[in-house]
Design a protein around this motif. Structure first.
Motif, mmCIF file in Angstrom:
data_model
loop_
_atom_site.group_PDB
_atom_site.id
_atom_site.type_symbol
_atom_site.label_atom_id
_atom_site.label_comp_id
_atom_site.label_asym_id
_atom_site.label_seq_id
_atom_site.Cartn_x
_atom_site.Cartn_y
_atom_site.Cartn_z
ATOM 1 N N ILE A 199 -9.141 -1.839 2.680
ATOM 2 C CA ILE A 199 -10.332 -2.647 2.988
ATOM 3 C C ILE A 199 -10.398 -3.927 2.157
ATOM 4 N N PRO A 200 -10.375 -3.859 0.803
ATOM 5 C CA PRO A 200 -10.406 -5.123 0.057
ATOM 6 C C PRO A 200 -9.165 -5.974 0.277
ATOM 7 N N ALA A 201 -8.002 -5.315 0.498
ATOM 8 C CA ALA A 201 -6.779 -6.081 0.756
ATOM 9 C C ALA A 201 -6.904 -6.859 2.058
ATOM 10 N N LEU A 202 -7.437 -6.215 3.105
ATOM 11 C CA LEU A 202 -7.625 -6.889 4.389
ATOM 12 C C LEU A 202 -8.656 -8.003 4.274
ATOM 13 N N MET A 203 -9.770 -7.728 3.594
ATOM 14 C CA MET A 203 -10.806 -8.743 3.418
ATOM 15 C C MET A 203 -10.240 -9.985 2.730
ATOM 16 N N GLY A 204 -9.439 -9.769 1.697
ATOM 17 C CA GLY A 204 -8.853 -10.900 0.990
ATOM 18 C C GLY A 204 -7.984 -11.756 1.893
ATOM 19 N N GLU A 205 -7.122 -11.126 2.689
ATOM 20 C CA GLU A 205 -6.217 -11.876 3.566
ATOM 21 C C GLU A 205 -6.979 -12.624 4.665
ATOM 22 N N ILE A 206 -7.928 -11.945 5.307
ATOM 23 C CA ILE A 206 -8.667 -12.565 6.410
ATOM 24 C C ILE A 206 -9.542 -13.709 5.908
ATOM 25 N N PHE A 207 -10.285 -13.476 4.843
ATOM 26 C CA PHE A 207 -11.183 -14.513 4.340
ATOM 27 C C PHE A 207 -10.411 -15.695 3.767
ATOM 28 N N TRP A 208 -9.252 -15.422 3.185
ATOM 29 C CA TRP A 208 -8.413 -16.510 2.687
ATOM 30 C C TRP A 208 -7.928 -17.377 3.843
ATOM 31 N N LEU A 232 0.797 -1.218 0.000
ATOM 32 C CA LEU A 232 0.000 0.000 0.000
ATOM 33 C C LEU A 232 0.837 1.279 0.000
ATOM 34 N N ASP A 233 2.146 1.175 0.194
ATOM 35 C CA ASP A 233 2.998 2.368 0.258
ATOM 36 C C ASP A 233 2.900 3.250 -0.987
ATOM 37 N N PRO A 234 3.027 2.699 -2.203
ATOM 38 C CA PRO A 234 2.938 3.585 -3.372
ATOM 39 C C PRO A 234 1.566 4.232 -3.526
ATOM 40 N N PHE A 235 0.503 3.573 -3.076
ATOM 41 C CA PHE A 235 -0.828 4.174 -3.143
ATOM 42 C C PHE A 235 -0.914 5.391 -2.233
ATOM 43 N N GLN A 236 -0.369 5.264 -1.030
ATOM 44 C CA GLN A 236 -0.416 6.389 -0.103
ATOM 45 C C GLN A 236 0.506 7.511 -0.568
ATOM 46 N N GLY A 296 -9.155 10.196 -9.765
ATOM 47 C CA GLY A 296 -9.260 9.034 -10.637
ATOM 48 C C GLY A 296 -9.277 7.738 -9.853
ATOM 49 N N SER A 297 -8.488 7.704 -8.775
ATOM 50 C CA SER A 297 -8.440 6.505 -7.945
ATOM 51 C C SER A 297 -9.794 6.220 -7.303
ATOM 52 N N VAL A 298 -10.443 7.247 -6.792
ATOM 53 C CA VAL A 298 -11.776 7.077 -6.191
ATOM 54 C C VAL A 298 -12.782 6.608 -7.240
ATOM 55 N N ALA A 299 -12.729 7.218 -8.421
ATOM 56 C CA ALA A 299 -13.654 6.839 -9.495
ATOM 57 C C ALA A 299 -13.445 5.385 -9.910
ATOM 58 N N GLY A 300 -12.180 4.988 -10.057
ATOM 59 C CA GLY A 300 -11.885 3.609 -10.417
ATOM 60 C C GLY A 300 -12.355 2.627 -9.371
ATOM 61 N N TYR A 301 -12.182 2.994 -8.110
ATOM 62 C CA TYR A 301 -12.638 2.167 -6.984
ATOM 63 C C TYR A 301 -14.146 1.945 -7.078
ATOM 64 N N GLY A 348 -6.311 4.109 2.947
ATOM 65 C CA GLY A 348 -7.227 3.435 3.866
ATOM 66 C C GLY A 348 -8.344 2.709 3.140
ATOM 67 N N LEU A 349 -8.870 3.321 2.072
ATOM 68 C CA LEU A 349 -9.927 2.667 1.285
ATOM 69 C C LEU A 349 -9.408 1.402 0.604
ATOM 70 N N LEU A 350 -8.212 1.474 0.059
ATOM 71 C CA LEU A 350 -7.638 0.311 -0.612
ATOM 72 C C LEU A 350 -7.240 -0.777 0.377
#
Length: 590
Positions: free
Chosen positions: A134-143, A117-121, A436-441, A130-132
């Motif tokens: 969320i899906p990263a955390l969900m993926g790790e926990i659910f996996w 997440l460093d380059p995103f921040q 653009g990042s928010v729109a893509g999200y 922080g928004l990104l």
């Protein structure tokens, strides 16, 4: 319920060995990677950036070759309507590692980032990071929850012990040595676990193949004997669905913290690439016994086994075909070796995912977004607490949530359609910004959720072309379930739409603000006019410890596709040391 004492003893011995190796690795490397700055937290996250080829290759391979990988590959080969043609994980993940090594490993490692997440921040700011998350955390926990659930089912098949006890015990051991040693413990235990997976499954295969109730798998590959040929086939109407799933594995397997944690822990950028290629080869090799076990299951006359007259596919036990083959077609002492392999596979993935989730939270949420003045000791304790918390959440979900696989499927899709296009944009497209990042999200999220998720019984509100209503028969209850199957490759389409939205809205916002069509006061995300506000992370904040980064690696990196193309597409705003840097310089290794 009868407890198999021999099996229980074998599992206890295996767990004790893993625990010992984890504690030994933590003790052996307790001061490794801690330079003059004393960043113990960074050492826990990326292992002091001194992970070599041997340990690195094993840990990266073991992360992919988890319980879901070996069980899922065997299941799809066994299923009559799918077969080897639909067992996409081995080739999909292998190509994912190759693509990651060619295009993503070198830029990420060269910049000295600590998490994915460093380059995103750095480019999009704290809130977007922080928004990104969320899906990263969900993926790790659910996996983690999904593979712990698979472990419980496997142990209950072979050893006849309570599922809850086996899941809790496995999770506690993985959490404990991860707490103690961080990435070092995870990496060194992965070496032992991968060896156990390879040995355990390959020992089991000859015994299962030689069982008299198993027909020649070379014959059942093409001819129907007990069920459809296990090679399988792709129906013309399902070709786009197959392509969609394959791209999901190949490209969606890249933007995971478990992958970049190993990339960023490599001792150099070149080593990071080599590790990816080694792991790709390892994934293919480790899939072979699972494919053979699935083929054996499809070639067995189950009426003549201790399993019973009804085949596993007719009892909704297809997902347990690997432990069922070990239990009923191998001698007891051999099946316990195979059980150790499954346990090793699960623990090697669960510990990695839990560490990855805690690393992202401690660094990108707590340290960079909430408390930039936090001491290193404070960050270490945040990591330890979150390792326990995330591990407990994954364990609870494995025990209490019946739809854990559905949650993981959906979250992995979100990683593909949201995070992957964002990673492409931040590394290779000039001029993208937070708007653009928010729109893509938003585009990616709505288009993917709109397609529905049958595993969660989530109905679609967007019906893509060629959708059909399918029925699923539950053999044990006789119930018939109807669901919408989207044959259109809407997941990949959602990913492309998310990427295009990011680029388009970024340039539109930049044009509107820079031409004065919109007043600067409306740049409320500080993404265009106030590019260097507190919201956008500074390079010095992100890369605080460069003790283990080779100086030549700090230069912008030339991609493998050639200097001219790299100069066109590499995002120099993210990869250059100076704001005015023009084109990437060649990479020179030591």
């Amino acid at each position: 319920m009868t407890i198999h004492v021999e099996g229980l003893v074998a599992i206890v011995i295996f767990y004790l060995v893993i625990l010992f190796v984890g504690i030994w690795a933590a003790w052996k490397n307790k001061n490794s990677g801690v330079g003059e700055s004393g960043d113990r937290s960074e050492s826990i996250m990326v292992g002091g950036r001194d992970i070599g080829l041997f340990v690195g290759g094993f840990t990266m391979t073991a992360t992919w070759v988890g319980g879901g990988y070996i069980n899922g590959t065997a299941e799809y080969v066994y299923l009559p309507d799918y077969g080897l043609a639909w067992a996409q994980a081995p080739f999909g993940y292998a190509l994912s590692l190759v693509v990651g090594g060619l295009f993503f490993a070198k830029p990420m490692r060269s910049r000295g980032y600590v998490t994915m997440l460093d380059p995103f921040q750095q480019m999009y700011g704290k809130r977007m990071g922080g928004l990104l998350f969320i899906p990263a955390l969900m993926g790790e926990i659910f996996w983690s929850a999904a593979i712990l659930s698979a472990l419980g089912a496997t142990l209950s098949v072979i050893v006849d012990i309570n599922i809850d006890i086996s899941v809790v015990l496995s999770a506690l051991i993985a959490i404990f040595y991860t707490l103690v040693g961080g990435l070092y413990s995870v990496a060194y235990t992965d070496v032992v676990q991968l060896f156990c997976i390879f040995l355990g499954l390959w020992i089991s295969v000859p015994f299962a193949l030689s069982n008299p109730v198993v027909s020649d798998i070379t014959v059942t590959a093409k001819e129907k004997i007990y069920q459809s040929p296990w090679l399988g086939k792709i129906k013309p109407e399902d070709r786009w669905l197959w392509v969609d799933n394959f791209f999901l594995l190949m490209l969606g397997g890249i933007p995971w913290q478990v992958y970049f944690q190993r990339v960023l822990s490599a001792s150099s950028a070149t080593y990071a690439q080599v590790l990816s290629f080694l792991a790709a080869f390892g994934c293919l090799v480790m899939a072979v016994p699972s494919v053979l076990i699935g083929a054996i299951g499809a070639s067995t006359d189950w009426n003549k086994t201790t399993y019973g007259p009804i085949a596993p596919k007719d009892k909704d036990d297809s997902d347990k075909i690997l432990p069922i083959v070990l239990q009923h077609l191998c001698p007891p002492y051999i099946s316990f070796f195979g059980l150790g392999a499954v346990s090793a596979a699960v623990m090697s993935s669960a510990d990695s995912s839990i560490l990855s989730a805690s690393s992202m939270f401690a660094r990108n949420i707590y340290q960079l977004a909430l408390r930039q003045s936090a001491s290193d000791r404070e960050i270490v304790w945040v990591m330890r607490v979150t390792i326990f918390v995330f591990g407990a959440i994954a364990t609870a979900m494995a025990l209490l949530t019946g739809s854990v696989y559905g949650l993981w499927y959906l979250s992995s899709d979100l990683v593909y359609v949201i995070i992957f296009p964002q990673l492409l944009s931040v590394l290779f497209v000039k001029g993208t910004n937070t708007y653009g990042s928010v729109a893509g999200y938003i585009f990616g999220f709505l288009l993917r959720i709109g397609g529905g998720e049958p595993y969660l019984k989530l109905p679609p509100f967007i019906y893509y072309p060629n959708w059909v209503i399918e029925e699923k028969i539950h053999h044990l209850t006789g119930n018939v379930e109807y669901f919408v199957l989207q044959r259109f490759p809407f997941k990949s389409m959602s990913m492309v739409a998310s990427f295009l939205a990011n680029v388009a809205f970024s340039y539109i916002a930049k044009y509107l603000f820079e031409t004065g069509m919109l007043s600067h006061k409306y740049d409320f995300l500080d993404a265009v006019v106030s590019k260097h506000s507190k919201e956008i992370m500074d390079k010095a904040t992100l890369v605080s410890n460069t003790d283990n980064i080779i100086l030549s690696e700090l230069a912008p990196v030339t991609q493998a596709i050639g200097a001219s193309i790299a100069g066109t597409f590499t995002n120099t705003e993210a990869l250059s040391d100076d704001e005015g840097a023009s084109s990437p310089e060649p990479f020179h290794s030591k």
